[in-house]
Design a protein around this motif. Structure first.
Motif, mmCIF file in Angstrom:
data_model
loop_
_atom_site.group_PDB
_atom_site.id
_atom_site.type_symbol
_atom_site.label_atom_id
_atom_site.label_comp_id
_atom_site.label_asym_id
_atom_site.label_seq_id
_atom_site.Cartn_x
_atom_site.Cartn_y
_atom_site.Cartn_z
ATOM 1 N N LEU A 1 0.823 -1.214 0.000
ATOM 2 C CA LEU A 1 0.000 0.000 0.000
ATOM 3 C C LEU A 1 0.860 1.268 0.000
ATOM 4 C CD1 LEU A 1 -2.632 -1.177 2.616
ATOM 5 C CD2 LEU A 1 -2.945 -1.013 0.149
ATOM 6 N N PRO A 2 1.568 1.527 -1.091
ATOM 7 C CA PRO A 2 2.436 2.710 -1.121
ATOM 8 C C PRO A 2 1.693 4.003 -0.825
ATOM 9 C CG PRO A 2 2.791 1.361 -3.072
ATOM 10 C CD PRO A 2 1.623 0.773 -2.327
ATOM 11 N N SER A 3 0.438 4.100 -1.251
ATOM 12 C CA SER A 3 -0.320 5.333 -1.027
ATOM 13 C C SER A 3 -0.591 5.573 0.452
ATOM 14 C CB SER A 3 -1.635 5.301 -1.802
ATOM 15 O OG SER A 3 -2.442 4.220 -1.362
ATOM 16 N N MET A 4 -0.622 4.523 1.256
ATOM 17 C CA MET A 4 -0.829 4.667 2.698
ATOM 18 C C MET A 4 0.500 4.709 3.459
ATOM 19 S SD MET A 4 -4.137 2.227 3.245
ATOM 20 C CE MET A 4 -4.377 2.716 4.942
ATOM 21 N N GLU A 5 1.497 4.024 2.930
ATOM 22 C CA GLU A 5 2.787 3.975 3.602
ATOM 23 C C GLU A 5 3.602 5.248 3.381
ATOM 24 O OE1 GLU A 5 4.815 0.077 3.180
ATOM 25 O OE2 GLU A 5 2.936 -0.531 2.214
ATOM 26 N N ARG A 6 3.421 5.878 2.203
ATOM 27 C CA ARG A 6 4.124 7.124 1.870
ATOM 28 C C ARG A 6 3.136 8.094 1.234
ATOM 29 N NH1 ARG A 6 9.383 5.411 -1.405
ATOM 30 N NH2 ARG A 6 9.337 7.631 -1.814
ATOM 31 N N PRO A 7 2.131 8.547 1.997
ATOM 32 C CA PRO A 7 1.067 9.357 1.393
ATOM 33 C C PRO A 7 1.546 10.654 0.751
ATOM 34 C CG PRO A 7 0.876 9.346 3.791
ATOM 35 C CD PRO A 7 1.927 8.340 3.414
ATOM 36 N N ASP A 8 2.496 11.345 1.375
ATOM 37 C CA ASP A 8 2.968 12.603 0.790
ATOM 38 C C ASP A 8 3.690 12.362 -0.534
ATOM 39 O OD1 ASP A 8 1.897 14.005 2.923
ATOM 40 O OD2 ASP A 8 3.783 14.020 4.048
ATOM 41 N N ASP A 9 4.542 11.347 -0.566
ATOM 42 C CA ASP A 9 5.239 11.005 -1.804
ATOM 43 C C ASP A 9 4.260 10.532 -2.869
ATOM 44 O OD1 ASP A 9 7.719 11.615 -0.685
ATOM 45 O OD2 ASP A 9 8.006 9.560 0.027
ATOM 46 N N PHE A 10 3.249 9.783 -2.442
ATOM 47 C CA PHE A 10 2.244 9.300 -3.387
ATOM 48 C C PHE A 10 1.505 10.476 -4.020
ATOM 49 C CE2 PHE A 10 -2.156 8.102 -4.288
ATOM 50 C CZ PHE A 10 -1.942 7.122 -5.243
ATOM 51 N N LEU A 11 1.095 11.443 -3.196
ATOM 52 C CA LEU A 11 0.392 12.612 -3.743
ATOM 53 C C LEU A 11 1.276 13.394 -4.706
ATOM 54 C CD1 LEU A 11 -1.618 13.893 -0.663
ATOM 55 C CD2 LEU A 11 -2.506 12.817 -2.742
ATOM 56 N N GLU A 12 2.543 13.526 -4.383
ATOM 57 C CA GLU A 12 3.468 14.221 -5.284
ATOM 58 C C GLU A 12 3.584 13.482 -6.619
ATOM 59 O OE1 GLU A 12 8.146 15.493 -5.482
ATOM 60 O OE2 GLU A 12 7.227 15.197 -3.526
ATOM 61 N N LEU A 13 3.739 12.164 -6.552
ATOM 62 C CA LEU A 13 3.817 11.362 -7.772
ATOM 63 C C LEU A 13 2.544 11.494 -8.589
ATOM 64 C CD1 LEU A 13 5.283 9.152 -9.483
ATOM 65 C CD2 LEU A 13 4.036 7.489 -8.098
ATOM 66 N N LEU A 14 1.409 11.419 -7.917
ATOM 67 C CA LEU A 14 0.124 11.503 -8.609
ATOM 68 C C LEU A 14 -0.087 12.881 -9.231
ATOM 69 C CD1 LEU A 14 -2.263 9.717 -9.224
ATOM 70 C CD2 LEU A 14 -3.341 10.530 -7.131
ATOM 71 N N ARG A 15 0.247 13.924 -8.487
ATOM 72 C CA ARG A 15 0.115 15.288 -9.041
ATOM 73 C C ARG A 15 0.991 15.449 -10.282
ATOM 74 N NH1 ARG A 15 0.331 17.252 -3.268
ATOM 75 N NH2 ARG A 15 -1.843 17.643 -2.749
ATOM 76 N N ASP A 16 2.214 14.955 -10.207
ATOM 77 C CA ASP A 16 3.113 15.036 -11.357
ATOM 78 C C ASP A 16 2.540 14.252 -12.530
ATOM 79 O OD1 ASP A 16 5.666 15.630 -12.719
ATOM 80 O OD2 ASP A 16 5.957 13.464 -12.511
ATOM 81 N N TRP A 17 2.025 13.071 -12.244
ATOM 82 C CA TRP A 17 1.482 12.212 -13.306
ATOM 83 C C TRP A 17 0.261 12.851 -13.976
ATOM 84 C CZ3 TRP A 17 2.948 8.626 -16.376
ATOM 85 C CH2 TRP A 17 2.015 7.877 -17.066
ATOM 86 N N LEU A 18 -0.567 13.527 -13.183
ATOM 87 C CA LEU A 18 -1.801 14.100 -13.700
ATOM 88 C C LEU A 18 -1.628 15.517 -14.246
ATOM 89 C CD1 LEU A 18 -4.261 12.890 -10.934
ATOM 90 C CD2 LEU A 18 -4.004 11.993 -13.245
ATOM 91 N N ALA A 19 -0.482 16.128 -13.999
ATOM 92 C CA ALA A 19 -0.255 17.503 -14.462
ATOM 93 C C ALA A 19 -0.344 17.558 -15.985
ATOM 94 C CB ALA A 19 1.119 17.990 -14.001
ATOM 95 N N PRO A 20 -0.930 18.637 -16.484
ATOM 96 C CA PRO A 20 -0.995 18.786 -17.945
ATOM 97 C C PRO A 20 0.404 18.750 -18.541
ATOM 98 C CG PRO A 20 -2.260 20.504 -16.845
ATOM 99 C CD PRO A 20 -1.494 19.771 -15.772
ATOM 100 N N ARG A 21 0.499 18.085 -19.643
ATOM 101 C CA ARG A 21 1.794 17.989 -20.344
ATOM 102 C C ARG A 21 1.738 18.912 -21.557
ATOM 103 N NH1 ARG A 21 4.640 13.149 -18.539
ATOM 104 N NH2 ARG A 21 3.246 12.166 -17.060
ATOM 105 N N SER A 22 2.859 19.556 -21.816
ATOM 106 C CA SER A 22 2.884 20.433 -22.987
ATOM 107 C C SER A 22 2.760 19.585 -24.243
ATOM 108 C CB SER A 22 4.163 21.261 -23.005
ATOM 109 O OG SER A 22 5.283 20.391 -23.051
ATOM 110 N N GLN A 23 2.028 20.090 -25.178
ATOM 111 C CA GLN A 23 1.814 19.416 -26.449
ATOM 112 C C GLN A 23 2.883 19.854 -27.440
ATOM 113 O OE1 GLN A 23 -0.568 17.104 -26.953
ATOM 114 N NE2 GLN A 23 -1.043 17.330 -24.790
ATOM 115 N N PRO A 24 3.412 18.907 -28.229
ATOM 116 C CA PRO A 24 4.383 19.316 -29.248
ATOM 117 C C PRO A 24 3.756 20.259 -30.273
ATOM 118 C CG PRO A 24 3.913 16.923 -29.340
ATOM 119 C CD PRO A 24 3.101 17.515 -28.226
#
Length: 75
Positions: free
Chosen positions: A51-74
């Motif tokens: 359960l990484p999201s429960m074991e490292r919640p702050d790191d999980f949120l950072e990873l998720l925010r980065d993953w969901l952040a809009p990506r620039s389009q070429p």
């Protein structure tokens, strides 16, 4: 049809997260999923188990925010 046989049909950006201390069967399944989806990102987190999201919640949120952040389009 088995679900694993249909992974190549997935077109959504996919993040596969597994804890380094999780069972080998979970690692094997995560690798099959990540390998079966074109462009999937496979992340193995050291020091956590099932359960990484429960074991490292702050790191999980950072990873998720980065993953969901809009990506620039070429242009």
């Amino acid at each position: 049809m088995r679900s694993l046989d249909r992974l190549a049909e997935i077109r959504a950006r996919t993040l596969v997260l597994v804890g380094a201390l999780d069972l080998q069967a979970i690692h094997d399944a995560a690798r099959r999923v990540a390998d079966g989806i074109d462009g999937a990102r496979h992340v193995v987190w050291p020091g956590v188990a099932h359960l990484p999201s429960m074991e490292r919640p702050d790191d999980f949120l950072e990873l998720l925010r980065d993953w969901l952040a809009p990506r620039s389009q070429p242009t």
